[in-house]
Design a protein around this motif. Structure first.
Motif, PDB file in Angstrom:
ATOM      1  N   TRP A   1       2.425   8.902  -6.970  1.00  0.00           N
ATOM      2  CA  TRP A   1       2.060   7.178  -6.953  1.00  0.00           C
ATOM      3  C   TRP A   1       3.051   6.557  -7.831  1.00  0.00           C
ATOM      4  N   TRP A   2       3.798   5.403  -6.997  1.00  0.00           N
ATOM      5  CA  TRP A   2       4.064   3.961  -7.658  1.00  0.00           C
ATOM      6  C   TRP A   2       2.894   3.531  -8.463  1.00  0.00           C
ATOM      7  N   GLU A   3       3.816   2.630  -9.486  1.00  0.00           N
ATOM      8  CA  GLU A   3       2.149   2.321 -10.053  1.00  0.00           C
ATOM      9  C   GLU A   3       2.743   0.825 -10.121  1.00  0.00           C
ATOM     10  N   ASN A   4       3.525   0.114  -9.804  1.00  0.00           N
ATOM     11  CA  ASN A   4       3.803  -1.393  -8.803  1.00  0.00           C
ATOM     12  C   ASN A   4       5.664  -0.201  -7.921  1.00  0.00           C
TER      13      ASN A   4
ATOM     14  N   ARG B   1       0.768  -1.304  -0.161  1.00  0.00           N
ATOM     15  CA  ARG B   1      -0.127   0.278  -0.267  1.00  0.00           C
ATOM     16  C   ARG B   1       0.833   1.459  -0.006  1.00  0.00           C
ATOM     17  N   GLN B   2      -0.051   2.496  -0.497  1.00  0.00           N
ATOM     18  CA  GLN B   2       1.416   3.922  -0.195  1.00  0.00           C
ATOM     19  C   GLN B   2       0.755   5.363  -0.029  1.00  0.00           C
ATOM     20  N   THR B   3       1.165   5.695   0.070  1.00  0.00           N
ATOM     21  CA  THR B   3       0.411   7.313   0.494  1.00  0.00           C
ATOM     22  C   THR B   3       1.479   8.117  -0.526  1.00  0.00           C
ATOM     23  N   LEU B   4       1.105   9.441  -0.433  1.00  0.00           N
ATOM     24  CA  LEU B   4       2.068  10.187  -1.689  1.00  0.00           C
ATOM     25  C   LEU B   4       3.843   9.801  -0.547  1.00  0.00           C
ATOM     26  N   GLN B   5       3.379   9.826   0.342  1.00  0.00           N
ATOM     27  CA  GLN B   5       4.856   9.975   1.017  1.00  0.00           C
ATOM     28  C   GLN B   5       5.720   8.592   1.016  1.00  0.00           C
ATOM     29  N   ASP B   6       4.909   7.979   1.104  1.00  0.00           N
ATOM     30  CA  ASP B   6       5.462   5.962   1.089  1.00  0.00           C
ATOM     31  C   ASP B   6       5.105   5.003   0.656  1.00  0.00           C
ATOM     32  N   VAL B   7       5.824   4.170   0.641  1.00  0.00           N
ATOM     33  CA  VAL B   7       5.001   2.662   0.051  1.00  0.00           C
ATOM     34  C   VAL B   7       5.607   1.636   1.471  1.00  0.00           C
ATOM     35  N   ASP B   8       4.628   0.734   1.544  1.00  0.00           N
ATOM     36  CA  ASP B   8       4.460  -0.037   2.662  1.00  0.00           C
ATOM     37  C   ASP B   8       4.493  -1.737   2.044  1.00  0.00           C
ATOM     38  N   VAL B   9       5.417  -2.404   2.758  1.00  0.00           N
ATOM     39  CA  VAL B   9       5.451  -3.972   1.614  1.00  0.00           C
ATOM     40  C   VAL B   9       5.572  -4.448   2.426  1.00  0.00           C
TER      41      VAL B   9
END
Length: 193
Positions: free
Chosen positions: A115-118, A39-47
């Motif tokens: 936003w990240w696409e992947n 999941r992501q926010t504009l600030q980070d991505v959590d995997v």
């Protein structure tokens, strides 16, 4: 404009809804096939990557670089590996092993306005135009950001009503004071754009 975009624009609302639903289902199916959740926010991505119960930190091989990630159990193929979608701030990115059964990787985005696409470029992409960001409450924002957001909201309301925005109002106020200080001047040809 691509032919797919043109076709989409020519669709009826019902056709668009069906098209969007099919695209959403395809995207969800692709994401469900991944060996991790993200999941992501504009600030980070959590995997979040599941690992066998009882896994210890020493059993893992984790690499996080500016544009690369690898998480693997030692001696086994990687659970995730590849070039990251975008660059990250390595010093602000972390990983933890939760309950000896899940690796949580926190990636701090370098560009916090996209936003990240992947997660990795080899993974299926998501449609970033369909992302619905979580609403943040104005009172949770710092003073400067809150003032900027409130100004933007005011300007948007003014524009919708056909009224001048805050910058134009400020110029008009300054001009009005100037006119009062200089009644001898002719201001009949002054226009505000």
């Amino acid at each position: 404009m691509s032919s797919a975009e043109k076709d989409y624009n020519d669709m009826t609302p019902e056709e668009r809804e069906a098209h969007d639903k099919a695209a959403r289902e395809k995207e969800e199916a692709e994401q469900a096939q991944l060996p991790y959740k993200w999941r992501q926010t504009l600030q980070d991505v959590d995997v979040t990557i599941p690992v066998p119960k009882g896994t210890r930190g020493r059993d893992l091989q984790v690499e996080i670089k500016k544009k690369y990630i690898k998480v693997a159990l030692k001696g086994q193929p990687p659970l995730i590996e590849g070039e990251l979608c975008k660059e990250i701030k390595v010093d602000d990115s972390t990983w933890t092993l939760d309950n000896q059964q899940e690796v949580s990787v926190h990636l701090e985005k370098s560009n916090q306005m996209t936003w990240w696409e992947n997660v990795v470029t080899s993974a299926p992409k998501i449609d970033t135009k369909k992302i619905q960001p979580e609403n943040s409450k104005l009172d949770e924002l710092d003073g400067e950001t809150r003032a900027m957001v409130e100004k933007m909201m005011f300007d948007q309301r003014q524009k919708a009503m056909g009224l001048p925005d805050s910058d134009t109002l400020k110029k008009q106020e300054i001009f009005s004071k100037f006119k009062q200080q200089h009644p001898e001047m002719d201001f009949s040809n002054v226009k505000f754009e």
